[in-house]
Design a protein around this motif. Structure first.
Motif, PDB file in Angstrom:
ATOM      1  N   GLU A 130       0.833  -1.204   0.000  1.00 54.12           N
ATOM      2  CA  GLU A 130       0.000   0.000   0.000  1.00 54.12           C
ATOM      3  C   GLU A 130       0.867   1.253   0.000  1.00 54.12           C
ATOM      4  O   GLU A 130       0.644   2.188  -0.782  1.00 54.12           O
ATOM      5  N   TYR A 131       1.858   1.291   0.891  1.00 53.78           N
ATOM      6  CA  TYR A 131       2.733   2.456   0.949  1.00 53.78           C
ATOM      7  C   TYR A 131       3.625   2.541  -0.287  1.00 53.78           C
ATOM      8  O   TYR A 131       3.947   3.627  -0.766  1.00 53.78           O
ATOM      9  N   LEU A 132       4.046   1.374  -0.803  1.00 57.34           N
ATOM     10  CA  LEU A 132       4.862   1.366  -2.004  1.00 57.34           C
ATOM     11  C   LEU A 132       4.081   1.945  -3.181  1.00 57.34           C
ATOM     12  O   LEU A 132       4.612   2.744  -3.976  1.00 57.34           O
ATOM     13  N   ASN A 133       2.807   1.581  -3.294  1.00 50.94           N
ATOM     14  CA  ASN A 133       1.969   2.131  -4.358  1.00 50.94           C
ATOM     15  C   ASN A 133       1.804   3.639  -4.223  1.00 50.94           C
ATOM     16  O   ASN A 133       1.843   4.379  -5.209  1.00 50.94           O
ATOM     17  N   GLN A 134       1.612   4.104  -2.971  1.00 45.85           N
ATOM     18  CA  GLN A 134       1.461   5.533  -2.742  1.00 45.85           C
ATOM     19  C   GLN A 134       2.735   6.270  -3.147  1.00 45.85           C
ATOM     20  O   GLN A 134       2.679   7.326  -3.789  1.00 45.85           O
ATOM     21  N   LEU A 135       3.879   5.716  -2.801  1.00 47.03           N
ATOM     22  CA  LEU A 135       5.153   6.349  -3.141  1.00 47.03           C
ATOM     23  C   LEU A 135       5.372   6.369  -4.650  1.00 47.03           C
ATOM     24  O   LEU A 135       5.786   7.392  -5.221  1.00 47.03           O
ATOM     25  N   LEU A 136       5.088   5.238  -5.319  1.00 47.41           N
ATOM     26  CA  LEU A 136       5.260   5.182  -6.772  1.00 47.41           C
ATOM     27  C   LEU A 136       4.318   6.152  -7.482  1.00 47.41           C
ATOM     28  O   LEU A 136       4.693   6.796  -8.475  1.00 47.41           O
ATOM     29  N   ASP A 137       3.102   6.290  -6.961  1.00 45.56           N
ATOM     30  CA  ASP A 137       2.136   7.214  -7.559  1.00 45.56           C
ATOM     31  C   ASP A 137       2.592   8.661  -7.399  1.00 45.56           C
ATOM     32  O   ASP A 137       2.512   9.462  -8.341  1.00 45.56           O
ATOM     33  N   ASN A 138       3.093   8.992  -6.196  1.00 45.05           N
ATOM     34  CA  ASN A 138       3.539  10.364  -5.951  1.00 45.05           C
ATOM     35  C   ASN A 138       4.763  10.736  -6.793  1.00 45.05           C
ATOM     36  O   ASN A 138       4.890  11.865  -7.271  1.00 45.05           O
ATOM     37  N   LEU A 139       5.679   9.759  -6.953  1.00 45.75           N
ATOM     38  CA  LEU A 139       6.941  10.056  -7.641  1.00 45.75           C
ATOM     39  C   LEU A 139       6.840   9.920  -9.156  1.00 45.75           C
ATOM     40  O   LEU A 139       7.383  10.743  -9.903  1.00 45.75           O
ATOM     41  N   PHE A 140       6.126   8.865  -9.605  1.00 45.21           N
ATOM     42  CA  PHE A 140       6.154   8.557 -11.032  1.00 45.21           C
ATOM     43  C   PHE A 140       4.769   8.466 -11.676  1.00 45.21           C
ATOM     44  O   PHE A 140       4.658   8.262 -12.891  1.00 45.21           O
ATOM     45  N   GLY A 141       3.718   8.577 -10.870  1.00 46.26           N
ATOM     46  CA  GLY A 141       2.372   8.510 -11.422  1.00 46.26           C
ATOM     47  C   GLY A 141       1.962   7.125 -11.868  1.00 46.26           C
ATOM     48  O   GLY A 141       1.077   6.975 -12.719  1.00 46.26           O
ATOM     49  N   VAL A 142       2.581   6.080 -11.292  1.00 46.12           N
ATOM     50  CA  VAL A 142       2.238   4.703 -11.643  1.00 46.12           C
ATOM     51  C   VAL A 142       1.907   3.928 -10.379  1.00 46.12           C
ATOM     52  O   VAL A 142       2.330   4.301  -9.278  1.00 46.12           O
ATOM     53  N   GLU A 143       1.134   2.849 -10.529  1.00 42.50           N
ATOM     54  CA  GLU A 143       0.806   1.966  -9.424  1.00 42.50           C
ATOM     55  C   GLU A 143       0.900   0.521  -9.872  1.00 42.50           C
ATOM     56  O   GLU A 143       0.701   0.211 -11.058  1.00 42.50           O
ATOM     57  N   ILE A 144       1.198  -0.367  -8.928  1.00 45.33           N
ATOM     58  CA  ILE A 144       1.185  -1.809  -9.202  1.00 45.33           C
ATOM     59  C   ILE A 144      -0.272  -2.229  -9.344  1.00 45.33           C
ATOM     60  O   ILE A 144      -1.132  -1.810  -8.550  1.00 45.33           O
ATOM     61  N   PRO A 145      -0.611  -3.039 -10.357  1.00 42.71           N
ATOM     62  CA  PRO A 145      -2.014  -3.443 -10.557  1.00 42.71           C
ATOM     63  C   PRO A 145      -2.631  -4.048  -9.299  1.00 42.71           C
ATOM     64  O   PRO A 145      -1.961  -4.734  -8.518  1.00 42.71           O
ATOM     65  N   HIS A 146      -3.925  -3.796  -9.110  1.00 38.63           N
ATOM     66  CA  HIS A 146      -4.637  -4.258  -7.916  1.00 38.63           C
ATOM     67  C   HIS A 146      -4.546  -5.770  -7.755  1.00 38.63           C
ATOM     68  O   HIS A 146      -4.372  -6.285  -6.638  1.00 38.63           O
TER      69      HIS A 146
END
Length: 474
Positions: A130-146
């Motif tokens: 969850e936190y990794l997804n938040q960090l990736l979204d903030n930095l690169f605008g991407v998320e790991i698929p649900h």
């Protein structure tokens, strides 16, 4: 025959030595690294979101709740410190129970520790994605698929980041305890720095009016919040799992436990105080990423959520590393005692680490983290920890009576009042757990005892060295 059987299941490991010294781990961990283990296993995801649960119960008086929880944890930490100096070996409260209460009690405590370490390692790994997804979204605008970020019961297929995290930690542990301790110390410094940054920035938004209605729900609210907050202190006992790899363990381990408690308690109280002073207590309930939101409100900027997400990612990595380490060392000690198959005590001659043990533990933890949702894991961690804490406090009292002249590098002050208070505090918290948690716990204890009587009772190293083979046929 009955008396002989009873005496055998309550046989005790000699204090201060083990009857097996041929298999050893390398002593490479110093005081600073060991303090890092204690802080690393304690300061985790809890402080990043516990306020959203505790503040609605107590209001600004949550600061008092943190102090009460710190005192409760401190009572247990002092008991751990005395036993760590008296029985300076790996195995944590399993070894302490073996030396004070007997073999069958040690096996029950081992079952508790398997819940505390094994299940909690899975639980914190689940939250990492969850936190990794938040960090990736903030930095690169991407998320790991649900589908690849959640267990099936949570709407996904597998929590792949959680499994990768466990694998990375296992690889680091296999390389060596010293390398793991060094990496953990660096990660602990980073996450402590993130919390210090929060304290400094939140303090600039201090508003005394937010503290005016200090205890809106009175003493009852403060007590309820204390029970919630107590679990943010779980992990201090990780220091006591490293006894066989610590330099001068009789002196180093008690000091590391006490310093870890001081650092953790200071951080927690400071975070709580600045948080409730910077934001009305009514705004905490249901707040997502609470600490990040407070910093955004104070600074008017979105960068704090990125910093807090990075801190959480590092924090959870650190916790998973230390908890896996603790689990493998407990199982190593049990394997060395022949309470488990010898493979758990097998040490790689090059790295001087229990490689097969680490692979087994990491595989089980990774499977649980990948396929079991977080909410199924939490209460079982709590009950296992609290029972282990009570056994340690009882162990202090018993060892004082049985071995009053034993060399102790640290003594619990105000004995026996403080150990008794520790037991009472744990009982207070444990009575608040749900009935289903007790049922699961008792079934688990029954399974472990069945294994003990079918395997460990007949094969334990202590039985062979004390000649009990002749009393009962194997």
């Amino acid at each position: 025959m009955a008396d002989s059987f009873t005496s055998q299941i309550f046989r005790r490991m000699p204090v201060g030595r083990h009857p097996h010294t041929e298999e050893g781990l390398k002593r490479t961990i110093g005081l600073v690294q060991l303090i890092g283990f204690g802080v690393g296993a304690t300061v985790g995801t809890g402080i990043f979101f516990v306020l959203t649960t505790a503040v609605p119960d107590a209001g600004p008086a949550v600061v008092v709740s943190f102090v009460i929880a710190a005192v409760t944890a401190g009572l247990t930490a002092l008991c751990y410190a005395e036993l760590a100096g008296s029985v300076p070996v790996s195995g944590s409260s399993y070894s302490y129970a073996y030396a004070t209460l007997g073999e069958v009690v040690a096996m029950i405590v081992a079952a508790c520790l398997l819940l505390e370490y094994g299940v909690s390692a899975s639980a914190v790994a689940v939250g990492w994605s969850e936190y990794l997804n938040q960090l990736l979204d903030n930095l690169f605008g991407v998320e790991i698929p649900h589908d690849l970020s959640y267990a099936p019961e949570a709407g996904g297929i597998v929590n792949l980041p959680a499994m990768i995290l466990v694998a990375l930690c296992a690889m680091l542990l296999i390389r060596g305890a010293s390398e793991s301790a060094t990496v953990n110390t660096i990660m602990v410094a980073i996450k402590v720095g993130v919390l210090v940054l929060f304290i400094a920035i939140a303090a600039t938004g201090w508003d005394s009016d937010n503290l005016s209605d200090f205890a809106p729900f009175g003493v009852a609210g403060i007590q309820t919040a204390s029970a919630t907050i107590f679990f943010s202190y779980i992990g201090l006992d990780a220091v006591s799992t490293a006894g066989d790899e610590v330099k001068d363990p009789a002196r180093t381990m008690p000091r590391a436990i006490i310093w870890s408690l001081v650092i953790v308690s200071t951080l927690y109280v400071a975070v709580a105080l600045t948080a409730v002073a910077a934001q009305p207590w009514q705004d905490f309930e249901g707040q997502q990423a609470g600490l990040a939101q407070i910093l955004e409100n104070v600074t008017g900027s979105t960068w704090p959520s990125t910093v807090l997400a990075a801190g959480a990612v590092i924090s959870i990595f650190s916790i998973t590393l230390v908890v896996l380490y603790g689990q493998t060392r407990i199982l190593f000690t049990m394997g060395r005692d022949r309470m488990l198959p010898p493979i758990f005590a097998r040490v790689n001659p090059r790295t001087l680490t229990p490689v097969p043990n680490t692979i087994i533990v990491a595989s089980v933890v990774a499977l649980i983290a990948g396929f079991v949702p977080l909410e199924w894991l939490l209460d079982t961690v709590s009950i296992g920890t609290l029972v282990a804490f009570m056994v340690v406090a009882a162990g202090v009292i018993i060892l004082r009576r049985r071995a009053p002249d034993l060399e102790r590098t640290f003594r619990v002050p105000f004995y026996p009042v403080l150990p008794l208070l520790s037991i009472a505090a744990c009982l207070y918290v444990i009575t608040g757990l749900a009935l289903v948690t007790w049922v699961v716990f008792l079934v688990w204890i029954a399974v472990v005892l069945a294994f003990y009587f079918s395997y460990g009772f007949k094969r334990s190293t202590l039985r062979r060295t004390t000649g009990d083979d002749e009393a009962v046929a194997p």
